[in-house]
Design a protein around this motif. Structure first.
Motif, short mmCIF file in Angstrom:
data_model
loop_
_atom_site.label_atom_id
_atom_site.label_comp_id
_atom_site.label_asym_id
_atom_site.label_seq_id
_atom_site.Cartn_x
_atom_site.Cartn_y
_atom_site.Cartn_z
N VAL A 24 -26.09 -32.48 14.47
CA VAL A 24 -25.18 -33.77 15.53
C VAL A 24 -23.90 -33.35 16.14
N VAL A 25 -23.08 -31.90 15.70
CA VAL A 25 -22.40 -31.44 16.93
C VAL A 25 -22.82 -30.90 18.59
N TYR A 26 -24.15 -30.43 18.24
CA TYR A 26 -25.22 -29.69 19.41
C TYR A 26 -25.56 -31.48 20.01
N LYS A 27 -25.42 -32.51 19.69
CA LYS A 27 -26.29 -33.47 20.21
C LYS A 27 -24.74 -34.24 20.66
N PHE A 31 -24.63 -34.65 24.99
CA PHE A 31 -24.51 -36.13 25.29
C PHE A 31 -22.94 -36.19 25.89
N LEU A 32 -21.67 -35.56 25.70
CA LEU A 32 -20.48 -35.87 26.29
C LEU A 32 -20.62 -34.95 27.72
N GLY A 37 -21.89 -33.81 34.17
CA GLY A 37 -22.30 -32.92 34.11
C GLY A 37 -23.96 -33.00 34.89
N ASN A 38 -24.46 -34.57 34.98
CA ASN A 38 -25.33 -34.67 35.45
C ASN A 38 -25.66 -35.04 37.31
N GLY A 53 -19.15 -30.09 32.02
CA GLY A 53 -19.13 -32.03 32.36
C GLY A 53 -18.44 -32.21 31.14
N LEU A 54 -18.28 -31.68 30.08
CA LEU A 54 -17.23 -31.81 29.39
C LEU A 54 -15.82 -32.11 29.74
#
Length: 199
Positions: A24-27, A31-32, A37-38, A53-54
């Motif tokens: 969950v932490v990794y996902k 995402f954040l 980041g993209n 990116g975060l």
């Protein structure tokens, strides 16, 4: 054989919660990190490090929060806010998201009061959270009612009931402890009681 099975179950009880939390932490991190980041990756290419990116997202949100308190930029944000609240369709989505975020992070947080209600026709109690005490603004005859959110066990879903204030018993329990108690079906309190006894 029983020893092997018991060790296997102990292994599941030990490792599965750890794996799920890490997942969950990794996902959540990915995402954040991908929000900005993209956009940054094509420009930074090989120099991009996961987490930039975060960090950029946090800096941007903080900057926008600061700008919202300034006179000129704050006025612009308020104009955008009023505009979004007037567009049909968008208004509903925007206000739900805005009110939900405000209920957790705003000055008047929801889920701050834990209550007990009696299930009609029984002596059973159910634990819930007062989400708003101003139900009168929705419908005037409901001025003596409050909105109580009843969380379902082992899932995120729940129900919102409008209950007379006199039938709601506010209890001195931390919202976090109440939520853990409900989501675990009462098993969290047993576990914490065992730890307290061991100490």
């Amino acid at each position: 054989m029983k020893s092997i099975i018991r060790n296997f179950i102990n292994g599941i009880l030990t490792i599965v919660p750890i794996i799920l939390v890490v997942y969950v932490v990794y996902k959540s991190f990915m995402f954040l990190d991908s929000i900005l980041g993209n956009i940054l990756k094509p420009h930074m290419k090989d120099d991009y490090i996961p987490g930039i990116g975060l960090l950029a997202t946090i800096v941007l949100i903080t900057l926008l929060g600061w700008l919202s308190t300034r006179f000129i930029t704050g006025t612009i944000f308020r104009v955008i806010d009023r505009l979004l609240e007037r567009i049909p369709g968008v208004k509903t989505i925007y206000t739900v998201i805005k009110d939900t975020i405000n209920s957790f992070l705003g000055d008047k947080k929801s889920f701050s009061k834990v209550v007990l209600i009696t299930v009609p026709g029984t002596n059973m109690k159910s634990m819930g959270f007062i989400t708003t005490e101003d139900v009168q603004s929705l419908h005037d005859p409901l001025k003596e009612y409050v909105a109580v959110y009843i969380q379902q066990t082992f899932q995120v879903a729940g129900f919102t009931f409008l209950i007379p204030k006199k039938e709601v018993e506010i209890i001195d329990v931390k919202p976090e402890d109440a939520m853990k108690f409900i989501l675990s079906g009462g098993m969290t309190s047993k576990k914490e009681n065992r730890k307290a006894d061991e100490q």
